[in-house]
Design a protein around this motif. Structure first.
Motif, PDB file in Angstrom:
ATOM      1  N   VAL A  21     -19.257 -48.270 -46.143  1.00 19.80           N
ATOM      2  CA  VAL A  21     -19.685 -49.642 -45.882  1.00 19.80           C
ATOM      3  C   VAL A  21     -18.985 -50.155 -44.620  1.00 19.80           C
ATOM      4  CG1 VAL A  21     -19.935 -51.970 -46.840  1.00 19.80           C
ATOM      5  CG2 VAL A  21     -19.752 -50.017 -48.399  1.00 19.80           C
ATOM      6  N   GLY A  22     -19.729 -50.888 -43.812  1.00 16.72           N
ATOM      7  CA  GLY A  22     -19.149 -51.536 -42.641  1.00 16.72           C
ATOM      8  C   GLY A  22     -19.927 -52.796 -42.325  1.00 16.72           C
ATOM      9  N   TYR A  23     -19.589 -53.448 -41.235  1.00 14.84           N
ATOM     10  CA  TYR A  23     -20.384 -54.599 -40.822  1.00 14.84           C
ATOM     11  C   TYR A  23     -20.391 -54.711 -39.304  1.00 14.84           C
ATOM     12  CZ  TYR A  23     -15.992 -57.332 -40.473  1.00 14.84           C
ATOM     13  OH  TYR A  23     -14.732 -57.795 -40.155  1.00 14.84           O
ATOM     14  N   LEU A  61     -23.329 -58.546 -40.141  1.00 14.47           N
ATOM     15  CA  LEU A  61     -24.473 -57.880 -40.739  1.00 14.47           C
ATOM     16  C   LEU A  61     -23.949 -56.637 -41.452  1.00 14.47           C
ATOM     17  CD1 LEU A  61     -27.639 -57.972 -40.798  1.00 14.47           C
ATOM     18  CD2 LEU A  61     -27.550 -56.335 -38.915  1.00 14.47           C
ATOM     19  N   ILE A  62     -24.077 -56.596 -42.758  1.00 11.97           N
ATOM     20  CA  ILE A  62     -23.477 -55.537 -43.561  1.00 11.97           C
ATOM     21  C   ILE A  62     -24.347 -54.286 -43.508  1.00 11.97           C
ATOM     22  CG2 ILE A  62     -22.718 -54.894 -45.882  1.00 11.97           C
ATOM     23  CD1 ILE A  62     -22.508 -58.080 -46.292  1.00 11.97           C
ATOM     24  N   ILE A  63     -23.714 -53.144 -43.304  1.00  7.85           N
ATOM     25  CA  ILE A  63     -24.434 -51.868 -43.284  1.00  7.85           C
ATOM     26  C   ILE A  63     -23.765 -50.900 -44.250  1.00  7.85           C
ATOM     27  CG2 ILE A  63     -25.320 -52.105 -40.933  1.00  7.85           C
ATOM     28  CD1 ILE A  63     -23.030 -50.250 -40.017  1.00  7.85           C
ATOM     29  N   GLY A  64     -24.580 -49.986 -44.796  1.00  5.66           N
ATOM     30  CA  GLY A  64     -24.039 -49.017 -45.741  1.00  5.66           C
ATOM     31  C   GLY A  64     -24.974 -47.836 -45.908  1.00  5.66           C
ATOM     32  N   LYS A  65     -24.779 -47.120 -46.977  1.00  7.82           N
ATOM     33  CA  LYS A  65     -25.483 -45.855 -47.226  1.00  7.82           C
ATOM     34  C   LYS A  65     -26.991 -45.993 -47.022  1.00  7.82           C
ATOM     35  CE  LYS A  65     -26.099 -42.257 -50.718  1.00  7.82           C
ATOM     36  NZ  LYS A  65     -25.759 -41.814 -52.087  1.00  7.82           N
ATOM     37  N   GLU A 101     -15.042 -51.175 -40.210  1.00  2.00           N
ATOM     38  CA  GLU A 101     -15.242 -50.411 -41.441  1.00  2.00           C
ATOM     39  C   GLU A 101     -14.648 -51.160 -42.633  1.00  2.00           C
ATOM     40  OE1 GLU A 101     -14.666 -45.895 -41.633  1.00  2.00           O
ATOM     41  OE2 GLU A 101     -12.887 -46.659 -42.687  1.00  2.00           O
ATOM     42  N   VAL A 102     -15.389 -51.150 -43.751  1.00  2.00           N
ATOM     43  CA  VAL A 102     -14.904 -51.746 -44.998  1.00  2.00           C
ATOM     44  C   VAL A 102     -14.512 -50.646 -45.979  1.00  2.00           C
ATOM     45  CG1 VAL A 102     -15.589 -53.101 -47.022  1.00  2.00           C
ATOM     46  CG2 VAL A 102     -16.248 -53.861 -44.740  1.00  2.00           C
ATOM     47  N   GLU A 103     -15.353 -49.639 -46.091  1.00  2.00           N
ATOM     48  CA  GLU A 103     -15.099 -48.492 -46.957  1.00  2.00           C
ATOM     49  C   GLU A 103     -15.408 -47.234 -46.145  1.00  2.00           C
ATOM     50  OE1 GLU A 103     -17.038 -46.652 -51.028  1.00  2.00           O
ATOM     51  OE2 GLU A 103     -16.818 -48.833 -50.883  1.00  2.00           O
ATOM     52  N   GLN A 155     -13.968 -46.598 -62.044  1.00  2.00           N
ATOM     53  CA  GLN A 155     -14.004 -45.690 -63.192  1.00  2.00           C
ATOM     54  C   GLN A 155     -14.819 -46.241 -64.359  1.00  2.00           C
ATOM     55  OE1 GLN A 155      -9.922 -45.147 -64.329  1.00  2.00           O
ATOM     56  NE2 GLN A 155      -9.612 -47.287 -64.949  1.00  2.00           N
ATOM     57  N   ASN A 156     -15.104 -47.547 -64.341  1.00  2.00           N
ATOM     58  CA  ASN A 156     -15.922 -48.151 -65.393  1.00  2.00           C
ATOM     59  C   ASN A 156     -17.385 -48.305 -64.978  1.00  2.00           C
ATOM     60  OD1 ASN A 156     -13.707 -48.559 -67.223  1.00  2.00           O
ATOM     61  ND2 ASN A 156     -13.055 -50.282 -65.938  1.00  2.00           N
ATOM     62  N   GLY A 157     -17.717 -47.787 -63.810  1.00  3.50           N
ATOM     63  CA  GLY A 157     -19.100 -47.855 -63.344  1.00  3.50           C
ATOM     64  C   GLY A 157     -19.474 -49.167 -62.686  1.00  3.50           C
ATOM     65  N   ASN A 158     -18.471 -49.969 -62.317  1.00  6.58           N
ATOM     66  CA  ASN A 158     -18.728 -51.252 -61.658  1.00  6.58           C
ATOM     67  C   ASN A 158     -18.523 -51.123 -60.150  1.00  6.58           C
ATOM     68  OD1 ASN A 158     -19.099 -52.712 -64.136  1.00  6.58           O
ATOM     69  ND2 ASN A 158     -16.874 -52.684 -64.410  1.00  6.58           N
ATOM     70  N   PRO A 159     -19.331 -51.843 -59.346  1.00  7.24           N
ATOM     71  CA  PRO A 159     -19.106 -51.824 -57.896  1.00  7.24           C
ATOM     72  C   PRO A 159     -17.695 -52.277 -57.553  1.00  7.24           C
ATOM     73  CG  PRO A 159     -21.219 -52.842 -58.415  1.00  7.24           C
ATOM     74  CD  PRO A 159     -20.503 -52.660 -59.718  1.00  7.24           C
ATOM     75  N   CYS A 160     -17.077 -51.549 -56.642  1.00  5.22           N
ATOM     76  CA  CYS A 160     -15.699 -51.831 -56.245  1.00  5.22           C
ATOM     77  C   CYS A 160     -15.691 -52.209 -54.768  1.00  5.22           C
ATOM     78  CB  CYS A 160     -14.835 -50.606 -56.502  1.00  5.22           C
ATOM     79  SG  CYS A 160     -13.102 -50.795 -56.055  1.00  5.22           S
ATOM     80  N   ILE A 161     -15.630 -53.507 -54.479  1.00  5.54           N
ATOM     81  CA  ILE A 161     -15.657 -54.005 -53.108  1.00  5.54           C
ATOM     82  C   ILE A 161     -14.272 -53.859 -52.490  1.00  5.54           C
ATOM     83  CG2 ILE A 161     -16.014 -56.045 -51.664  1.00  5.54           C
ATOM     84  CD1 ILE A 161     -17.927 -57.096 -53.808  1.00  5.54           C
ATOM     85  N   LYS A 162     -14.177 -53.032 -51.445  1.00  5.02           N
ATOM     86  CA  LYS A 162     -12.876 -52.776 -50.831  1.00  5.02           C
ATOM     87  C   LYS A 162     -12.603 -53.667 -49.632  1.00  5.02           C
ATOM     88  CE  LYS A 162     -12.646 -48.109 -52.652  1.00  5.02           C
ATOM     89  NZ  LYS A 162     -12.524 -46.657 -52.393  1.00  5.02           N
TER      90      LYS A 162
END
Length: 229
Positions: free
Chosen positions: A54-56, A70-74, A95-97, A164-171
């Protein structure tokens, strides 16, 4: 050749031959600054495909104060406007992630286009998809700060890896979130604390865990946000 054509989420229908030609000129990087967009400004010359992370992006004015990010990702494609004479020298990226990026250098794309007109179809599809992202970007610029933070959280969450719980993890840090939507860090924290109390999110030192993405997105819609699809 760096990839198999099935490893890429292409923006339109292309012949296998065209995909192979494009991949034959591709290079890879894990650092968005290597694309020619360091933290402040430079010239972006080529097409980039985000395989991971993830980046922007922001466009800077001539006083170097960035606009909304403007957020960009996969699976996002960026850079079609850099083919030709469009000035990308005021682009900022962060870069965010951790990112994996496939890069197609401008000069190589232009040479390939002279021999294969299907390349223009590829460029048009990238531009069309990016225009929708830009329209969404513009649609919330003038919204109140709470909605801008809320929209940014939901948008980054759609690209973020899962915990690990399947939730989105915003870094993204609170500073980065504020930079993306041009909101003070204190206002970002205030909004995050609100949604923590509602148990929509939780936060640790490492990331913001989105516990109820559906509720967070509905909250954004309640404020009036309608993404352009």
């Amino acid at each position: 050749m760096l990839h198999h054509h099935n490893d890429i989420n292409w923006p339109c229908e292309l012949s296998i031959e065209t995909k192979q030609q494009l991949l034959s000129i591709a290079s890879t990087t894990s650092n968005i600054s290597q694309l020619g967009i360091p933290p402040y400004s430079s010239t972006f010359k080529g097409i980039a495909y985000v395989k991971k992370g993830v980046g922007y992006l922001s466009m800077l004015n001539y006083e170097f104060n960035s606009s909304y990010g403007l957020i960009i990702g996969k699976n996002d494609w960026i850079g079609a406007v850099s083919i030709g004479d469009f000035d990308t020298s005021m682009a900022k990226a962060e870069e965010v992630e951790a990112m994996d990026i496939v890069f197609f250098e401008q000069q190589k794309v232009e040479l390939l286009a002279k021999k294969n007109h299907e390349i223009y179809q590829w460029l048009f599809a990238i531009t069309k998809a990016f225009s929708k992202k830009w329209a969404n970007h513009l649609s919330y610029q003038n919204c109140n700060s709470a909605l801008r933070v809320l929209y940014t959280l939901t948008e980054v969450a759609t690209y973020s890896s899962l915990d690990q719980n399947g939730n989105p993890c915003i870094k993204a840090s609170q500073k980065q979130i504020g930079d993306i939507c041009i909101v003070s860090r204190s206002r970002v924290n205030e909004t995050i604390q609100k949604y923590k109390r509602l148990t929509y999110i939780d936060s640790t030192r490492e990331c913001i865990h989105v516990l109820n993405f559906g509720a967070l997105f509905l909250e954004a819609k309640h404020y009036g946000f309608e993404p352009i699809t």
